[in-house]
Design a protein around this motif. Structure first.
Motif, PDB file in Angstrom:
ATOM      1  N   GLY A  32     -46.804 -80.130  -2.986  1.00 48.94           N
ATOM      2  CA  GLY A  32     -47.743 -81.196  -3.323  1.00 48.94           C
ATOM      3  C   GLY A  32     -47.205 -82.606  -3.130  1.00 48.94           C
ATOM      4  N   THR A  33     -45.941 -82.757  -2.694  1.00 46.42           N
ATOM      5  CA  THR A  33     -45.417 -84.097  -2.418  1.00 46.42           C
ATOM      6  C   THR A  33     -46.327 -84.811  -1.431  1.00 46.42           C
ATOM      7  OG1 THR A  33     -43.228 -83.165  -2.675  1.00 46.42           O
ATOM      8  CG2 THR A  33     -43.318 -85.343  -1.678  1.00 46.42           C
ATOM      9  N   PHE A  34     -46.809 -84.030  -0.464  1.00 48.87           N
ATOM     10  CA  PHE A  34     -47.761 -84.597   0.496  1.00 48.87           C
ATOM     11  C   PHE A  34     -49.143 -84.010   0.193  1.00 48.87           C
ATOM     12  CE2 PHE A  34     -43.675 -84.540   2.870  1.00 48.87           C
ATOM     13  CZ  PHE A  34     -43.509 -85.915   2.954  1.00 48.87           C
ATOM     14  N   ILE A  43     -52.936 -82.773   0.145  1.00 45.91           N
ATOM     15  CA  ILE A  43     -53.641 -82.166   1.268  1.00 45.91           C
ATOM     16  C   ILE A  43     -54.755 -83.048   1.836  1.00 45.91           C
ATOM     17  CG2 ILE A  43     -53.202 -79.752   0.737  1.00 45.91           C
ATOM     18  CD1 ILE A  43     -55.936 -79.740  -0.664  1.00 45.91           C
ATOM     19  N   ASP A  44     -55.268 -83.965   1.001  1.00 47.09           N
ATOM     20  CA  ASP A  44     -56.394 -84.774   1.480  1.00 47.09           C
ATOM     21  C   ASP A  44     -55.949 -86.129   2.038  1.00 47.09           C
ATOM     22  OD1 ASP A  44     -57.439 -85.809  -1.855  1.00 47.09           O
ATOM     23  OD2 ASP A  44     -55.485 -85.547  -0.915  1.00 47.09           O
ATOM     24  N   LYS A  45     -54.643 -86.334   2.155  1.00 48.99           N
ATOM     25  CA  LYS A  45     -54.140 -87.621   2.663  1.00 48.99           C
ATOM     26  C   LYS A  45     -53.423 -87.398   3.997  1.00 48.99           C
ATOM     27  CE  LYS A  45     -54.545 -90.499  -1.011  1.00 48.99           C
ATOM     28  NZ  LYS A  45     -54.201 -89.954  -2.303  1.00 48.99           N
ATOM     29  N   PRO A  46     -53.498 -88.416   4.868  1.00 47.15           N
ATOM     30  CA  PRO A  46     -52.725 -88.252   6.105  1.00 47.15           C
ATOM     31  C   PRO A  46     -51.230 -88.197   5.797  1.00 47.15           C
ATOM     32  CG  PRO A  46     -54.034 -90.306   6.142  1.00 47.15           C
ATOM     33  CD  PRO A  46     -54.204 -89.693   4.793  1.00 47.15           C
ATOM     34  N   LEU A  47     -50.508 -87.516   6.640  1.00 46.24           N
ATOM     35  CA  LEU A  47     -49.041 -87.479   6.470  1.00 46.24           C
ATOM     36  C   LEU A  47     -48.469 -88.823   6.944  1.00 46.24           C
ATOM     37  CD1 LEU A  47     -48.613 -83.848   7.705  1.00 46.24           C
ATOM     38  CD2 LEU A  47     -47.762 -84.688   5.524  1.00 46.24           C
ATOM     39  N   PRO A  48     -47.238 -89.180   6.495  1.00 48.77           N
ATOM     40  CA  PRO A  48     -46.666 -90.463   6.922  1.00 48.77           C
ATOM     41  C   PRO A  48     -46.626 -90.566   8.446  1.00 48.77           C
ATOM     42  CG  PRO A  48     -45.222 -89.337   5.361  1.00 48.77           C
ATOM     43  CD  PRO A  48     -46.335 -88.400   5.650  1.00 48.77           C
ATOM     44  N   SER A  49     -46.815 -91.781   8.952  1.00 48.37           N
ATOM     45  CA  SER A  49     -46.856 -91.943  10.412  1.00 48.37           C
ATOM     46  C   SER A  49     -45.449 -91.734  10.994  1.00 48.37           C
ATOM     47  CB  SER A  49     -47.360 -93.332  10.775  1.00 48.37           C
ATOM     48  OG  SER A  49     -46.352 -94.267  10.455  1.00 48.37           O
ATOM     49  N   GLU A  50     -45.428 -91.460  12.286  1.00 53.23           N
ATOM     50  CA  GLU A  50     -44.134 -91.241  12.958  1.00 53.23           C
ATOM     51  C   GLU A  50     -43.269 -92.493  12.817  1.00 53.23           C
ATOM     52  OE1 GLU A  50     -45.619 -90.435  16.824  1.00 53.23           O
ATOM     53  OE2 GLU A  50     -46.315 -88.422  16.269  1.00 53.23           O
ATOM     54  N   SER A  64     -53.061 -79.169   8.163  1.00 55.71           N
ATOM     55  CA  SER A  64     -54.043 -78.308   8.814  1.00 55.71           C
ATOM     56  C   SER A  64     -55.087 -77.786   7.822  1.00 55.71           C
ATOM     57  CB  SER A  64     -53.308 -77.135   9.466  1.00 55.71           C
ATOM     58  OG  SER A  64     -54.230 -76.223   9.932  1.00 55.71           O
ATOM     59  N   LYS A  65     -56.346 -77.836   8.249  1.00 54.48           N
ATOM     60  CA  LYS A  65     -57.432 -77.361   7.372  1.00 54.48           C
ATOM     61  C   LYS A  65     -57.330 -75.841   7.188  1.00 54.48           C
ATOM     62  CE  LYS A  65     -59.572 -81.383   7.285  1.00 54.48           C
ATOM     63  NZ  LYS A  65     -58.377 -82.029   7.830  1.00 54.48           N
ATOM     64  N   ASP A  66     -56.858 -75.182   8.212  1.00 52.84           N
ATOM     65  CA  ASP A  66     -56.855 -73.709   8.161  1.00 52.84           C
ATOM     66  C   ASP A  66     -56.035 -73.154   7.007  1.00 52.84           C
ATOM     67  OD1 ASP A  66     -58.387 -73.793  10.319  1.00 52.84           O
ATOM     68  OD2 ASP A  66     -56.777 -73.390  11.761  1.00 52.84           O
ATOM     69  N   ILE A  67     -54.925 -73.853   6.684  1.00 55.19           N
ATOM     70  CA  ILE A  67     -54.099 -73.265   5.623  1.00 55.19           C
ATOM     71  C   ILE A  67     -54.586 -73.644   4.239  1.00 55.19           C
ATOM     72  CG2 ILE A  67     -51.860 -72.752   6.656  1.00 55.19           C
ATOM     73  CD1 ILE A  67     -51.039 -75.589   5.858  1.00 55.19           C
ATOM     74  N   TRP A  68     -55.313 -74.756   4.142  1.00 60.09           N
ATOM     75  CA  TRP A  68     -55.744 -75.195   2.825  1.00 60.09           C
ATOM     76  C   TRP A  68     -57.259 -75.073   2.675  1.00 60.09           C
ATOM     77  CZ3 TRP A  68     -52.210 -75.537  -0.735  1.00 60.09           C
ATOM     78  CH2 TRP A  68     -50.888 -75.774  -0.339  1.00 60.09           C
ATOM     79  N   GLY A  69     -57.867 -74.222   3.483  1.00 55.17           N
ATOM     80  CA  GLY A  69     -59.314 -74.033   3.416  1.00 55.17           C
ATOM     81  C   GLY A  69     -59.692 -73.259   2.165  1.00 55.17           C
ATOM     82  N   LEU A  70     -60.918 -72.758   2.151  1.00 59.30           N
ATOM     83  CA  LEU A  70     -61.428 -72.107   0.955  1.00 59.30           C
ATOM     84  C   LEU A  70     -60.564 -70.954   0.495  1.00 59.30           C
ATOM     85  CD1 LEU A  70     -65.273 -72.070   1.614  1.00 59.30           C
ATOM     86  CD2 LEU A  70     -63.993 -73.395  -0.093  1.00 59.30           C
ATOM     87  N   THR A  71     -60.049 -70.207   1.463  1.00 58.30           N
ATOM     88  CA  THR A  71     -59.301 -69.005   1.091  1.00 58.30           C
ATOM     89  C   THR A  71     -57.906 -69.330   0.580  1.00 58.30           C
ATOM     90  OG1 THR A  71     -58.587 -68.882   3.343  1.00 58.30           O
ATOM     91  CG2 THR A  71     -60.458 -67.501   2.740  1.00 58.30           C
ATOM     92  N   ALA A  75     -38.732 -81.335   9.639  1.00 64.70           N
ATOM     93  CA  ALA A  75     -39.866 -80.397   9.645  1.00 64.70           C
ATOM     94  C   ALA A  75     -39.854 -79.571   8.363  1.00 64.70           C
ATOM     95  CB  ALA A  75     -39.806 -79.506  10.878  1.00 64.70           C
ATOM     96  N   GLU A  76     -38.676 -79.113   7.968  1.00 64.28           N
ATOM     97  CA  GLU A  76     -38.588 -78.288   6.753  1.00 64.28           C
ATOM     98  C   GLU A  76     -38.932 -79.100   5.509  1.00 64.28           C
ATOM     99  OE1 GLU A  76     -35.281 -75.159   8.380  1.00 64.28           O
ATOM    100  OE2 GLU A  76     -34.874 -76.142   6.481  1.00 64.28           O
ATOM    101  N   TYR A  77     -38.470 -80.350   5.492  1.00 61.15           N
ATOM    102  CA  TYR A  77     -38.743 -81.221   4.346  1.00 61.15           C
ATOM    103  C   TYR A  77     -40.259 -81.426   4.195  1.00 61.15           C
ATOM    104  CZ  TYR A  77     -39.378 -85.692   1.962  1.00 61.15           C
ATOM    105  OH  TYR A  77     -39.829 -86.680   1.139  1.00 61.15           O
ATOM    106  N   ILE A  78     -40.935 -81.666   5.316  1.00 63.05           N
ATOM    107  CA  ILE A  78     -42.387 -81.889   5.245  1.00 63.05           C
ATOM    108  C   ILE A  78     -43.102 -80.598   4.853  1.00 63.05           C
ATOM    109  CG2 ILE A  78     -44.456 -82.538   6.577  1.00 63.05           C
ATOM    110  CD1 ILE A  78     -42.618 -84.439   8.163  1.00 63.05           C
TER     111      ILE A  78
END
Ligand SMILES: Cc1ncc(COP(=O)(O)O)c(C=O)c1O
Length: 479
Positions: free
Chosen positions: A28-30, A32-39, A77-84, A18-21
């Protein structure tokens, strides 16, 4: 070098993931506009069970960092990377790095399970509603005019309550005091906390009983105090052991619960009480006498407090209304030399600006009422009956299984399981059977012990609970 979880680390692997992700989202390793790696991918990559990745994503989702949708995987999550571009603080890291220690996981587990109604609860060290002065308190609330103070009160606590406590401890415990030598606290627990925080320094060595009331252990740890344990025998700790320990470690304080000790129910013998006071005077080591149970005696045995025998001011005396009235009052008190009390009151003011004045008013009405004596007599007689029902149930269901000695007062019965058992397996099995207790290992170092509190359960619950426990012991020792 590519990151991978450290499977040998103390930190759970799912937390590391969780911390690594989380870190990868921030740097920026992951993207924001791409899905995260699957489980599945992550599980294969790190050779882990898929459930570990599910737990890691679950935690990130709970913290609002990722969103999971069936069919479309996990996205940031969109909320953290939204306009603000507002960032959610990394609460997990804050939770882990705070200097105040959490309870042991097993203690947290027991507390959570105790909230479930269907359990027979031998774990919580308090009285049942039926044993509390419920009716009396309701009557006071509905018939008396509140005469207390609704503003901030004196840092040492309400003067009327302190004056009543002077009379109370003189009458019931033979302790002489003055209102200015008393501090009202939020239960005995806060009293112990204040003493540790204000009168000890990191690195100081203290003595506690083994086993003992364990909820103060994380507090010692948080304050950087070294804790040495002295084994509790039939009549309490051995004073000679105290001298040996002091010679080796320069003991700065002794914490004792001499009367109907939690959890063993033992009564420190009169000889040992005197001897420990002598040692305290000879070496100048203060004693913290934690005394919530001495009014709950079922016999005529001598239950004089150390404080009543202390003529030099070596003892700081702690007590509360929890075990003689109701835990929810959260009223406790410390009695000691005035400069010490003033120092502790100054700290209490910094912590919480004093105890609730409404609770102090009610506590005072109760303690000074003519009903108090009647209540204590009834409480003792009911607790003795409950203790006896527990002992009868042991004879019926656990005759060959446990050793114990009958406590002569208080609310706890301490027993030893004769078969070889794994303490934690037994607890898990007991939870499955619908009964919960305090395992000995949460209270000290001795294996194969259980503390069963008979104060919070009625006779039927005691019988059913002991029967369930017998099943749990048999099943867990066959595992
Ligand atoms: C020996 C002892 N000390 C202190 C406490 C804390 O009690 P409270 O803060 O409710 O007064 C307990 C509660 O179980 C106890 O058994």
């Amino acid at each position: 070098m590519e990151w991978k979880p450290d499977k040998k680390s103390k930190k759970a692997v799912y937390k590391q993931i969780a911390e690594y992700i989380e870190q990868g989202i921030a740097d920026g390793t992951f993207p924001i506009d791409k899905p995260l790696p699957s489980e599945r991918k992550l599980a294969e990559k790190y050779r882990l069970n898929r459930s570990t990745i599910v737990a890691a994503y679950g935690e990130l989702e709970a913290n609002g960092l990722v969103e999971r949708k069936k069919g479309s995987g996990t996205t940031i999550s969109k909320d953290i990377w939204g306009l603000t571009k507002k960032r959610i603080p990394s609460w997990n890291r804050y939770i882990e790095r705070g200097s105040f220690q959490p309870n042991m996981p097993v203690v947290q587990r027991i507390r959570k399970e105790s909230e479930e109604e269907h359990f027979i609860n031998f774990a919580s060290g308090e009285l049942s509603k039926e044993l509390m002065p419920d009716e009396y308190i309701r009557k006071v609330i509905s018939t008396r005019e509140f005469t207390g103070n609704l503003g901030y009160d004196h840092p040492q606590g309400n003067i009327d309550l302190r004056t009543t406590i002077v009379e109370h401890v003189k009458k019931y415990k033979g302790i002489m005091s003055q209102p200015n030598s008393i501090l009202i606290t939020s239960g005995a627990q806060q009293a112990i906390h204040l003493i540790i925080e204000c009168l000890l320094k990191p690195g100081d060595a203290v003595v506690i009983e083994d086993p003992s009331y364990s909820y103060s252990l994380p507090i010692f740890k948080s304050a950087g105090i070294q804790v040495f344990r002295l084994s509790v025998g039939k009549n309490g700790i051995n004073p000679e052991d105290l001298i040996d320990l002091h010679k080796k470690h320069q003991i700065k304080m002794i914490f004792l619960n001499p009367i109907f000790q939690n959890p063993t129910g033992t009564l420190l013998s009169h000889y040992q009480r005197k001897k420990i006071l002598d040692i305290s005077s000879e070496f100048g080591i203060p004693i913290i006498e934690d005394d919530p149970y001495s009014l709950l005696s079922f016999t005529e045995d001598d239950v004089s407090t150390l404080k009543s025998l202390d003529h030099n001011g070596n003892v700081l005396y702690v007590s509360s209304l929890t075990k003689i009235a109701a835990s929810g009052f959260r009223i406790g008190w410390i009695i000691g030399p005035t400069p010490v009390i003033e120092r502790l009151a100054d700290a209490k003011q910094q912590f919480d600006f004093g105890h609730s004045t409404i609770s102090q008013w009610l506590g005072n009405e109760f303690l000074r009422s003519s009903y108090f004596d009647e209540h204590i007599q009834r409480l003792k007689s009911e607790l003795k009956k409950q203790r006896d029902v527990m002992a009868d149930s042991f004879r019926e269901y656990l005759r060959e299984e446990v050793d114990y000695s009958l406590p002569k007062g208080g609310i706890h019965l301490w027993c030893h399981v004769k078969r070889e058992i794994d303490d934690f397996k037994l607890l898990e099995q007991a939870i499955k059977e619908g009964v919960i207790y305090a395992p000995g290992l949460t209270l000290g170092t001795k294996k194969g012990y259980m503390r069963l509190t008979y104060g919070r359960v009625n006779a039927n619950q005691i019988r059913t609970g002991v029967k369930r426990l017998a099943t749990a012991i048999r099943k867990s020792s066959n595992m």
